[in-house]
Design a protein around this motif. Structure first.
Motif, PDB file in Angstrom:
ATOM      1  N   ARG A 254      12.477  51.102  27.696  1.00 15.64           N
ATOM      2  CA  ARG A 254      13.637  50.429  28.278  1.00 15.64           C
ATOM      3  C   ARG A 254      13.337  48.991  28.640  1.00 15.64           C
ATOM      4  O   ARG A 254      14.245  48.170  28.765  1.00 15.64           O
ATOM      5  N   LEU A 255      12.051  48.677  28.830  1.00 16.98           N
ATOM      6  CA  LEU A 255      11.628  47.317  29.164  1.00 16.98           C
ATOM      7  C   LEU A 255      10.348  46.985  28.411  1.00 16.98           C
ATOM      8  O   LEU A 255       9.607  47.884  27.995  1.00 16.98           O
ATOM      9  N   VAL A 256      10.093  45.696  28.239  1.00 15.23           N
ATOM     10  CA  VAL A 256       8.793  45.233  27.760  1.00 15.23           C
ATOM     11  C   VAL A 256       8.164  44.410  28.875  1.00 15.23           C
ATOM     12  O   VAL A 256       8.865  43.829  29.707  1.00 15.23           O
ATOM     13  N   ALA A 257       6.837  44.412  28.919  1.00 17.00           N
ATOM     14  CA  ALA A 257       6.123  43.671  29.960  1.00 17.00           C
ATOM     15  C   ALA A 257       5.129  42.714  29.323  1.00 17.00           C
ATOM     16  O   ALA A 257       4.495  43.038  28.323  1.00 17.00           O
ATOM     17  N   TRP A 258       5.017  41.519  29.898  1.00 15.02           N
ATOM     18  CA  TRP A 258       4.067  40.514  29.410  1.00 15.02           C
ATOM     19  C   TRP A 258       3.087  40.187  30.525  1.00 15.02           C
ATOM     20  O   TRP A 258       3.465  40.047  31.684  1.00 15.02           O
ATOM     21  N   TRP A 259       1.825  40.034  30.162  1.00 17.36           N
ATOM     22  CA  TRP A 259       0.872  39.454  31.096  1.00 17.36           C
ATOM     23  C   TRP A 259       1.243  37.998  31.286  1.00 17.36           C
ATOM     24  O   TRP A 259       1.700  37.333  30.354  1.00 17.36           O
ATOM     25  N   ILE A 260       1.034  37.495  32.481  1.00 19.75           N
ATOM     26  CA  ILE A 260       1.333  36.100  32.796  1.00 19.75           C
ATOM     27  C   ILE A 260       0.018  35.337  32.821  1.00 19.75           C
ATOM     28  O   ILE A 260      -0.879  35.663  33.600  1.00 19.75           O
ATOM     29  N   LYS A 261      -0.100  34.345  31.952  1.00 20.20           N
ATOM     30  CA  LYS A 261      -1.330  33.547  31.897  1.00 20.20           C
ATOM     31  C   LYS A 261      -1.550  32.867  33.247  1.00 20.20           C
ATOM     32  O   LYS A 261      -0.700  32.143  33.752  1.00 20.20           O
TER      33      LYS A 261
END
Length: 349
Positions: A254-261
Motif C-alpha cells: 500500500r506504500l513504498v518507503a525510501w531511506w533519507i540520505k
C-alpha cells in the motif's frame, strides 16, 4: 495554608482564569475566590493581578507556584504510600502517550497485563504532543508518559525504550517509487505531510532540512501518525515517519518507503518520561517493568522497512551515480561514432 487552598491557587495559575480554575478543582467560582482571599490574607500578599481577560501572577505568586506544586506532589506521594499499605492491587496511574503507534500496538497489551496484576487500580490514558505531556508531568497531572526523545525539561527523567530511523513514504504509483534513497533536496520539492509542530519528531525533521539548506513544501500538518499514513495512501503527498510504523503498509504494497540520505542524524527515539525524585507507586513500577519487557530488543540498530542496511544504502547511492555516469559515457561514445561516420562519408565523396 491548606491543601485545598494550594490546589485552588495552582489551578487558577495554570488555567489563567478563576472560572477555568474552579472547573479544574470541581468547585464554584465563588468558592474558589473565597479560598484565594483566605490564602492572601494568611500570607499577607497579593497572589494575582486581575485583568479583563485573565489573571496574572504577582512576583509573590510566581514564587509560591513552584513551592505549591512541590507541596502537592509530596501530598499525593504521601497518600499513595498510605494506599500502598492497604494493598498493591489498588492505586492510580495516569499515563500519557505522544505516539499513535504506541497507542495502537503495544500499549493495549501492556495495559491488559497491568489490569490483571492491579485489578482495582484506576488507569487513565491521555494523548498529546511530547512537549505538552512533559508539562503535565511537571504540573503533577500525569505520572508517566511515552514521549519522543530527547526531553530537556529540568526535573524530568527519561528512559529509552526503542530507536527507529525516519523514512519517507509515498504511494506505489509515485514517479520515484522505484528509488531506494532520496535526499533532502528531492523531498523538499514534494508536497510533504508532517506531524504538527511542537513534537520532537517534527523538530528533528525541520532541523534536518535547515542543515541541508533547503525549504520544504509542507502541505499538511497532522497530529496523528495514522492520519499522515492515510493521506499519503490517498496520494495527497509524501510523509516522513518512523520506519517501524509503516512496516505492515509496505509489506502489503500500500506504500513504498525510501531511506533519507543523511537521516542517520534524525533517528527517532521513544522513551518513558517521569518526574525525577518522584514517588514510584507499585502500579507505576509494574508498568515500567512491563514496558521494558515489551520493548526488549528494540534498542538495537533499527532494521527498517526498506530492508537495506547502511552499507547497502551507500552502495545503492553509488550504483545510482555510476549508472548515470555509464549512461553519459554511452551517449558520448555514440556521438563520437556518429561524427566518425560523417567524416568517412565526406572523404568517400
Amino acid at each position: 495554608m491548606e491543601i485545598r487552598q494550594l490546589k485552588a491557587f495552582v489551578a487558577i495559575a495554570e488555567a489563567g482564569t478563576f472560572t477555568a480554575g474552579a472547573e479544574r478543582v470541581h468547585i464554584t467560582q465563588a468558592a474558589i475566590s473565597m479560598q484565594i482571599r483566605q490564602l492572601e490574607r494568611e500570607t499577607g500578599v497579593r497572589l494575582f493581578l486581575r485583568t479583563p481577560r485573565r489573571v496574572l501572577l504577582t512576583e509573590a505568586g510566581e514564587r509560591l507556584l513552584e513551592r505549591a506544586r512541590r507541596i502537592l506532589r509530596e501530598h499525593d506521594a504521601a497518600l499513595a504510600e498510605l494506599k500502598e499499605l492497604a494493598g498493591a492491587e489498588s492505586g492510580r496511574l495516569r499515563i500519557g502517550t505522544a505516539s499513535a503507534m504506541i497507542a495502537s500496538d503495544p500499549l493495549p497489551q501492556i495495559l491488559q497485563e497491568l489490569r490483571t496484576l492491579h485489578p482495582r487500580a484506576e488507569i487513565i490514558v491521555e494523548s498529546g504532543t511530547s512537549a505538552a505531556l512533559v508539562e503535565q508531568i511537571l504540573a503533577g497531572e500525569l505520572d508517566i508518559a511515552f514521549v519522543s526523545l530527547p526531553v530537556e525539561a529540568r526535573g524530568v527523567e527519561t528512559e529509552v525504550l526503542s530507536r527507529d530511523e525516519l523514512v519517507a513514504i509515498a504511494r506505489p504509483d509515485h514517479p520515484l517509487a522505484a528509488r531506494r534513497v532520496v535526499d533532502a533536496a528531492t523531498l523538499a520539492r514534494e508536497r510533504l505531510i508532517l506531524g504538527e509542530r511542537g513534537g520532537n519528531t517534527r523538530r528533528l525533521i525541520d532541523q534536518f532540512f535547515a542543515q541541508a539548506g533547503v525549504h520544504p513544501h509542507v502541505a499538511m500538518e497532522l497530529s496523528r501518525l495514522a492520519a499522515i499514513k492515510r493521506m499519503v495512501e490517498e496520494g495527497m503527498g509524501v510523509g516522513i515517519v518512523p520506519s517501524q510504523s509503516v512496516r505492515q503498509e509496505v509489506a502489503e504494497g500500500r506504500l513504498v518507503a525510501w531511506w533519507i540520505k543523511g537521516a542517520e542524524r534524525i533517528n527517532w527515539e521513544l522513551g518513558l518520561a517521569r518526574l525525577r525524585d518522584g514517588y514510584d507507586s507499585p502500579i507505576c513500577r509494574t508498568f515500567v517493568r512491563l514496558c521494558r519487557r515489551h520493548f526488549k530488543g528494540l534498542l538495537a540498530e533499527p532494521e527498517g522497512v526498506v530492508k537495506q542496511s547502511e552499507p547497502r544504502r551507500k552502495k545503492a547511492t553509488k550504483e545510482s551515480s555510476n549508472a548515470v555516469s555509464q549512461t553519459n559515457l554511452r551517449k558520448a561514445s555514440a556521438e563520437v561514432a556518429v561524427a566518425k561516420t560523417k567524416r568517412r562519408s565526406k572523404r568517400a565523396k
